[in-house]
Motif scaffolding. Sequence first.
Motif, PDB file in Angstrom:
ATOM      1  N   THR A 127       0.840  -1.199   0.000  1.00 29.38           N
ATOM      2  CA  THR A 127       0.000   0.000   0.000  1.00 29.38           C
ATOM      3  C   THR A 127       0.878   1.255   0.000  1.00 29.38           C
ATOM      4  OG1 THR A 127      -1.743  -1.168   1.198  1.00 29.38           O
ATOM      5  CG2 THR A 127      -1.832   1.224   1.213  1.00 29.38           C
ATOM      6  N   VAL A 128       1.965   1.215   0.780  1.00 33.46           N
ATOM      7  CA  VAL A 128       2.895   2.342   0.806  1.00 33.46           C
ATOM      8  C   VAL A 128       3.535   2.540  -0.573  1.00 33.46           C
ATOM      9  CG1 VAL A 128       5.039   3.205   1.784  1.00 33.46           C
ATOM     10  CG2 VAL A 128       3.346   2.123   3.269  1.00 33.46           C
ATOM     11  N   ILE A 129       3.977   1.441  -1.188  1.00 31.25           N
ATOM     12  CA  ILE A 129       4.597   1.526  -2.518  1.00 31.25           C
ATOM     13  C   ILE A 129       3.616   2.102  -3.527  1.00 31.25           C
ATOM     14  CG2 ILE A 129       5.491   0.149  -4.432  1.00 31.25           C
ATOM     15  CD1 ILE A 129       6.638  -1.771  -2.320  1.00 31.25           C
ATOM     16  N   ALA A 130       2.374   1.594  -3.511  1.00 35.60           N
ATOM     17  CA  ALA A 130       1.367   2.090  -4.439  1.00 35.60           C
ATOM     18  C   ALA A 130       1.102   3.574  -4.209  1.00 35.60           C
ATOM     19  CB  ALA A 130       0.070   1.283  -4.286  1.00 35.60           C
ATOM     20  N   GLY A 131       1.126   3.994  -2.937  1.00 33.53           N
ATOM     21  CA  GLY A 131       0.901   5.405  -2.627  1.00 33.53           C
ATOM     22  C   GLY A 131       1.998   6.297  -3.171  1.00 33.53           C
ATOM     23  N   TYR A 132       3.261   5.875  -2.996  1.00 28.19           N
ATOM     24  CA  TYR A 132       4.376   6.672  -3.505  1.00 28.19           C
ATOM     25  C   TYR A 132       4.390   6.706  -5.035  1.00 28.19           C
ATOM     26  CZ  TYR A 132       6.702   7.728   0.888  1.00 28.19           C
ATOM     27  OH  TYR A 132       7.015   8.250   2.120  1.00 28.19           O
ATOM     28  N   VAL A 133       4.069   5.578  -5.660  1.00 23.60           N
ATOM     29  CA  VAL A 133       4.009   5.560  -7.122  1.00 23.60           C
ATOM     30  C   VAL A 133       2.925   6.515  -7.617  1.00 23.60           C
ATOM     31  CG1 VAL A 133       3.455   4.138  -9.134  1.00 23.60           C
ATOM     32  CG2 VAL A 133       4.941   3.230  -7.344  1.00 23.60           C
ATOM     33  N   SER A 134       1.792   6.528  -6.925  1.00 21.03           N
ATOM     34  CA  SER A 134       0.717   7.455  -7.297  1.00 21.03           C
ATOM     35  C   SER A 134       1.152   8.908  -7.132  1.00 21.03           C
ATOM     36  CB  SER A 134      -0.524   7.159  -6.449  1.00 21.03           C
ATOM     37  OG  SER A 134      -1.581   8.039  -6.783  1.00 21.03           O
ATOM     38  N   MET A 135       1.889   9.181  -6.058  1.00 22.68           N
ATOM     39  CA  MET A 135       2.381  10.545  -5.840  1.00 22.68           C
ATOM     40  C   MET A 135       3.389  10.955  -6.913  1.00 22.68           C
ATOM     41  SD  MET A 135       2.779  10.343  -1.693  1.00 22.68           S
ATOM     42  CE  MET A 135       3.438  12.000  -1.477  1.00 22.68           C
ATOM     43  N   LEU A 136       4.226  10.021  -7.351  1.00 24.58           N
ATOM     44  CA  LEU A 136       5.153  10.312  -8.435  1.00 24.58           C
ATOM     45  C   LEU A 136       4.399  10.637  -9.723  1.00 24.58           C
ATOM     46  CD1 LEU A 136       7.863   7.535  -7.905  1.00 24.58           C
ATOM     47  CD2 LEU A 136       8.212  10.013  -7.680  1.00 24.58           C
ATOM     48  N   GLN A 137       3.363   9.840  -9.980  1.00 20.73           N
ATOM     49  CA  GLN A 137       2.588  10.070 -11.203  1.00 20.73           C
ATOM     50  C   GLN A 137       1.860  11.410 -11.151  1.00 20.73           C
ATOM     51  OE1 GLN A 137      -0.594   7.270 -12.112  1.00 20.73           O
ATOM     52  NE2 GLN A 137       0.147   7.157 -14.229  1.00 20.73           N
ATOM     53  N   ASP A 138       1.419  11.793  -9.957  1.00 21.76           N
ATOM     54  CA  ASP A 138       0.729  13.085  -9.800  1.00 21.76           C
ATOM     55  C   ASP A 138       1.709  14.255  -9.689  1.00 21.76           C
ATOM     56  OD1 ASP A 138      -1.629  11.709  -9.836  1.00 21.76           O
ATOM     57  OD2 ASP A 138      -1.855  11.645  -7.657  1.00 21.76           O
ATOM     58  N   PHE A 141       6.183  15.288  -6.045  1.00 24.27           N
ATOM     59  CA  PHE A 141       7.581  15.572  -5.698  1.00 24.27           C
ATOM     60  C   PHE A 141       8.287  16.408  -6.773  1.00 24.27           C
ATOM     61  CE2 PHE A 141       6.616  11.358  -3.813  1.00 24.27           C
ATOM     62  CZ  PHE A 141       6.627  11.746  -2.482  1.00 24.27           C
ATOM     63  N   GLY A 142       7.541  16.928  -7.707  1.00 24.47           N
ATOM     64  CA  GLY A 142       8.131  17.721  -8.777  1.00 24.47           C
ATOM     65  C   GLY A 142       7.784  17.167 -10.145  1.00 24.47           C
ATOM     66  N   ARG A 143       8.130  17.930 -11.150  1.00 19.96           N
ATOM     67  CA  ARG A 143       7.774  17.556 -12.501  1.00 19.96           C
ATOM     68  C   ARG A 143       8.450  16.238 -12.894  1.00 19.96           C
ATOM     69  NH1 ARG A 143       5.211  19.539 -16.623  1.00 19.96           N
ATOM     70  NH2 ARG A 143       5.822  19.032 -18.770  1.00 19.96           N
ATOM     71  N   LEU A 144       7.672  15.369 -13.489  1.00 21.26           N
ATOM     72  CA  LEU A 144       8.140  14.043 -13.869  1.00 21.26           C
ATOM     73  C   LEU A 144       8.699  14.076 -15.288  1.00 21.26           C
ATOM     74  CD1 LEU A 144       8.178  11.077 -12.796  1.00 21.26           C
ATOM     75  CD2 LEU A 144       6.033  10.747 -14.044  1.00 21.26           C
ATOM     76  N   PRO A 145       9.931  13.617 -15.500  1.00 21.77           N
ATOM     77  CA  PRO A 145      10.474  13.562 -16.860  1.00 21.77           C
ATOM     78  C   PRO A 145       9.583  12.703 -17.763  1.00 21.77           C
ATOM     79  CG  PRO A 145      12.202  13.225 -15.249  1.00 21.77           C
ATOM     80  CD  PRO A 145      10.913  13.198 -14.491  1.00 21.77           C
ATOM     81  N   PRO A 151       6.734   4.093 -17.671  1.00 18.24           N
ATOM     82  CA  PRO A 151       7.136   3.082 -16.675  1.00 18.24           C
ATOM     83  C   PRO A 151       6.428   3.254 -15.330  1.00 18.24           C
ATOM     84  CG  PRO A 151       9.065   3.929 -17.822  1.00 18.24           C
ATOM     85  CD  PRO A 151       7.908   4.787 -18.231  1.00 18.24           C
ATOM     86  N   ILE A 152       6.268   4.499 -14.891  1.00 23.04           N
ATOM     87  CA  ILE A 152       5.603   4.728 -13.603  1.00 23.04           C
ATOM     88  C   ILE A 152       4.119   4.380 -13.692  1.00 23.04           C
ATOM     89  CG2 ILE A 152       4.886   6.542 -11.996  1.00 23.04           C
ATOM     90  CD1 ILE A 152       7.648   7.726 -12.240  1.00 23.04           C
ATOM     91  N   ALA A 153       3.495   4.669 -14.842  1.00 18.89           N
ATOM     92  CA  ALA A 153       2.090   4.286 -15.019  1.00 18.89           C
ATOM     93  C   ALA A 153       1.938   2.769 -14.968  1.00 18.89           C
ATOM     94  CB  ALA A 153       1.563   4.831 -16.349  1.00 18.89           C
ATOM     95  N   ALA A 154       2.887   2.052 -15.583  1.00 17.68           N
ATOM     96  CA  ALA A 154       2.857   0.588 -15.536  1.00 17.68           C
ATOM     97  C   ALA A 154       3.065   0.091 -14.107  1.00 17.68           C
ATOM     98  CB  ALA A 154       3.925   0.016 -16.461  1.00 17.68           C
ATOM     99  N   MET A 155       3.972   0.726 -13.363  1.00 13.03           N
ATOM    100  CA  MET A 155       4.204   0.355 -11.968  1.00 13.03           C
ATOM    101  C   MET A 155       2.939   0.557 -11.138  1.00 13.03           C
ATOM    102  SD  MET A 155       7.984   2.023 -11.393  1.00 13.03           S
ATOM    103  CE  MET A 155       7.863   1.870  -9.608  1.00 13.03           C
ATOM    104  N   GLN A 156       2.242   1.659 -11.418  1.00 13.75           N
ATOM    105  CA  GLN A 156       1.018   1.922 -10.663  1.00 13.75           C
ATOM    106  C   GLN A 156      -0.051   0.863 -10.951  1.00 13.75           C
ATOM    107  OE1 GLN A 156      -1.502   5.296 -11.715  1.00 13.75           O
ATOM    108  NE2 GLN A 156      -1.512   5.924  -9.556  1.00 13.75           N
TER     109      GLN A 156
END
Length: 337
Positions: A127-138, A141-145, A151-156
């Motif tokens: 659940t923690v991993i899924a939460g951080y991946v969602s935060m990265l996608q959103d 933590f800053g603009r996503l390259p 890859p992050i969408a697939a991880m989510q």
Amino acid sequence: MVASLLLSRTAFPIPDSAPLYLVVVVGIAAIDGSRSAVASGLILVAYLAYADSTPAHLFAYTRDNVLRLGIFIITTLAAALLAGVPARRVALLRRELLVQTERLSDALIAKREFMNSAAHQLRTPLTVIAGYVSMLQDETFGRLPERFRDPIAAMQRKAREVVALIDEMLLAARVQKGTAPTALMPFDVRDAVRKAVERAEPRVTLEQATLSYELPSTVVAAQVDSDQLAHILDSLISNALTYTDAKPWVKITVTGGTDVRVMIRDRGWGVPEDMRQKIFEGFVQYANPDHKRKSGKGLGLSIGRELAERYGGSLDLVRSTPGKGSIFVLRLPLASS
């Protein structure tokens, strides 16, 4: 009168009564095993020894009687031993079956406890991993390259799949243990079907599938837990959409009467005869070598059947033709008016 017959040494001569005695011994052996038959045979032999002895001396035999009495003893014991073989085998098989049943019960309990423990241990970190991946996608933590977006969408997606699997494992363990919380109340099954179809709409659109339903014009209320009913319907629709190589076609029909019935018809792979009950076992998934392997957990039908039976209903595969499709029927008890 019976006592006088038994005490009469001429009432039951061996040559006339031997077949009857043998039938009695064989019958006892067949029913209760060789030991009981041998004991009964020895009692009969003792009686015959008494009946065949000379009147002046108890259990004193004439020479003429010794041979036929010996033959009768051997024949009786042999018949008892031979006739008791099936009974001994049945008793042995019964003991082995009891041992295997106990082992199976222990294995099922161990599997349920492991599944429950593993799911609990994995749920929090995932659940923690899924939460951080969602935060990265959103981009919390800053603009996503741009190169990281796919890859992050697939991880989510995969993280959500694993979290969903863990939730289903926990539900399966609770259902099997009888601890799954259930809030039974009257619920219109038509609304449950409509909402299930809405939840499946994104997948239906993506796969260009056909998903339709046919509902009665009047309320069809069942005594169920609405959340658990939603889980059953989602699982049945997902299976119908999954196990096909062509564009999926699924139709849901709801009928009322003495009970509520939800029929899910598809035009998928179909299920062979030898798998029609196995697919309702936990972690069993039908894999057809003639078709592309599909991803799945093998828990949906198992959970669905156990939940339906908890309500007093059932979930069955009522018809299936390989290559042409299947029909599943979920039966639920009517809500009391």
